[in-house]
Design a protein around this motif. Sequence first.
Motif, PDB file in Angstrom:
ATOM      1  N   ILE A  94       0.890  -1.159   0.000  1.00  0.00           N
ATOM      2  CA  ILE A  94       0.000   0.000   0.000  1.00  0.00           C
ATOM      3  C   ILE A  94       0.932   1.213   0.000  1.00  0.00           C
ATOM      4  N   LEU A  97      -1.719   6.894   1.385  1.00  0.00           N
ATOM      5  CA  LEU A  97      -3.092   7.133   1.832  1.00  0.00           C
ATOM      6  C   LEU A  97      -3.244   8.639   2.017  1.00  0.00           C
ATOM      7  N   VAL A 104      -6.545   6.076  -1.711  1.00  0.00           N
ATOM      8  CA  VAL A 104      -5.425   5.221  -1.309  1.00  0.00           C
ATOM      9  C   VAL A 104      -4.802   4.665  -2.590  1.00  0.00           C
ATOM     10  N   LEU A 119      -6.966   0.266   6.169  1.00  0.00           N
ATOM     11  CA  LEU A 119      -7.853   1.446   6.185  1.00  0.00           C
ATOM     12  C   LEU A 119      -8.635   1.561   7.495  1.00  0.00           C
TER      13      LEU A 119
END
Length: 172
Positions: A94, A97, A104, A119
């Motif tokens: 990831i 964000l 994201v 999240l």
Amino acid sequence: MDIIKRLSKILDKDSLLTKKEELIPYSRDASYFKGSLPMAVVIPNNVMQLSEIMKICYEEEVPVYVRGAGSSLTGSSVPFEGSIVISMLKFDKILELDIVSRYVIAEAGVRLENLNAYLSKYGYFYPPDPASSIASTVGGTLSTNAGGLRAVMYGATKEWVLGMEVVLPNGT
Ligand SMILES: Cc1cc2nc3c(=O)[nH]c(=O)nc-3n(C[C@H](O)[C@H](O)[C@H](O)COP(=O)(O)OP(=O)(O)OC[C@H]3O[C@@H](n4cnc5c(N)ncnc54)[C@H](O)[C@@H]3O)c2cc1C
């Protein structure tokens, strides 16, 4: 030059699977469809490698099958003989964000369950949930525009995509 030789020049041996016992798991997905053994399974580490793999397969005219988690129920990730399977296993990060702009950025191999676990720490969630979130990936669910029960309220995956970085068949 033979395609396996070309691929072995850019991939280490753990990222290029050619033994029968390594290929068998990739010949099926969650559907009832029986595929064939691909010629090889490649597991790129980054976009540059992925581009190079696509370029080689394009030049050698070898079909490719991209694989997320193989949770498709339609046989869409089941390969034909003589093809190359590209596993997105290592694209599991990831990257960004942005709470203010509410987006994201996640790599294609991130599992939906992991995305939601991340999240949830910030009080958010990613709505697409095809009941296979424990396994299914961002890329696979995007490719299939996966829905699921929450689609009734939130729509399917395409409603939740702002942009994509893609590698085209010729590697660009
Ligand atoms: C128990 C169960 C319940 C399910 N319920 C639902 C449901 O309610 N609603 C629903 O819509 N679906 C449902 N599905 C199917 C769901 O669509 C798939 O699980 C999911 O979308 C596929 O994600 P995956 O990462 O497993 O992709 P895979 O199965 O690996 O691949 C699916 C397709 O996407 C392509 N692909 C994968 N990754 C990429 C990538 N990075 N770039 C380009 N192409 C890619 C593959 O080549 C293939 O064509 C269910 C599946 C299971 C097992």
